[in-house]
Design an enzyme around this catalytic site. Structure first.
Site, PDB file in Angstrom:
ATOM      1  N   CYS A  44      -4.502  -3.209  31.572  1.00  0.00           N
ATOM      2  CA  CYS A  44      -3.593  -4.365  31.492  1.00  0.00           C
ATOM      3  C   CYS A  44      -2.445  -4.096  30.522  1.00  0.00           C
ATOM      4  CB  CYS A  44      -4.351  -5.614  31.041  1.00  0.00           C
ATOM      5  SG  CYS A  44      -5.636  -6.138  32.180  1.00  0.00           S
TER       6      CYS A  44
HETATM    7  C1  BEZ Z   1      -8.393  -2.961  31.757  1.00  0.00           C
HETATM    8  O1  BEZ Z   1      -7.311  -3.539  31.794  1.00  0.00           O
HETATM    9  O2  BEZ Z   1      -8.487  -1.792  31.430  1.00  0.00           O
HETATM   10  C2  BEZ Z   1      -9.644  -3.715  32.137  1.00  0.00           C
HETATM   11  C3  BEZ Z   1      -9.658  -5.086  32.134  1.00  0.00           C
HETATM   12  C4  BEZ Z   1     -10.831  -5.752  32.456  1.00  0.00           C
HETATM   13  C5  BEZ Z   1     -11.938  -5.059  32.808  1.00  0.00           C
HETATM   14  C6  BEZ Z   1     -11.898  -3.666  32.840  1.00  0.00           C
HETATM   15  C7  BEZ Z   1     -10.747  -2.996  32.507  1.00  0.00           C
END
Ligand code: BEZ
Length: 211
Positions: A45
């Site tokens: 994210c």
């Molecule tokens: C990420 O953005 O890396 C992420 C967000 C939620 C769950 C797993 C990964």
């Protein structure tokens, strides 16, 4: 609730990092890219929001507003924005909804309980000037989105809204386009003065008409 192509994008009010918004009023007659991300302070994210912030001038050129959402609180969004700037060099330059009661996420079907019932998935809705949904997309948490592809889709949507054409696989600005079936061969000659090639009776290609 699920939101499909051609539906009016449901209106809502929400708290954002840029103050409260009422979606339809905020959007006005622009296009909008409305997306959810699963969680603040997570790696994929962080890269996504930084990438999108860096591309905002490209979305501006296309009269397209950006709006993010997760179920994290406003204080979390605000703190995380500092990390996004630190890691990607880009300042988040669009509002992010703090949907702590999941009201907007549920309205748009951004929570897929079989994946996780505590976070939103990576949903995307492109909404047109008429407030109707033109594209929906869902990615899992483990896969960051390709925002160049979303720019490409917006280019296609904006072109096909103005001309009786469709865009072929992997089309990009300047490539030939397809004349839609609703246009007769006779009408195609006047509507597309640059001419067209019929590869099949149902596959007629013509130079991009707005160039
Ligand atoms: C990420 O953005 O890396 C992420 C967000 C939620 C769950 C797993 C990964």
């Amino acid at each position: 609730m699920s939101v499909g192509l051609g539906d009016v994008a449901p209106d809502f009010t929400a708290e954002t990092t840029e103050g409260p918004i009422s979606f339809h009023e905020w959007k006005g007659k622009s296009w909008a890219l409305f997306f959810s991300h699963p969680k603040d302070f997570t790696p994929v994210c962080t890269t996504e929001l930084g990438a999108l912030a860096g591309l905002k001038p490209e979305f501006d050129k296309r009269n397209t507003k950006l709006l993010g959402l997760s179920v994290d609180p406003l204080t979390s969004h605000e703190k995380w924005q500092l990390d996004i700037k630190d890691v990607t060099g880009n300042t988040v330059n669009f509002p992010m909804i703090a949907d702590h009661d999941k009201a907007v996420a549920n309205l748009y079907g951004m929570i897929h309980p079989a994946a996780t019932d505590t976070m939103t998935v990576r949903s995307v809705f492109i909404v047109g000037p008429d407030n109707k949904v033109k594209l929906t997309l869902t990615y899992p948490a483990s896969t960051g989105r390709n925002f160049q592809e979303l720019l490409r889709v917006i280019d296609s949507l904006q072109l096909t809204a103005g001309y009786s054409v469709a865009t072929p696989a992997d089309w990009k600005q300047g490539d030939d386009v397809i004349i839609t079936a609703a246009v007769s061969d006779e009408d195609a000659k006047t509507k597309f003065p640059k001419g067209y090639t019929a590869k099949k009776p149902y596959l007629r290609v013509t130079p991009q008409p707005d160039r």
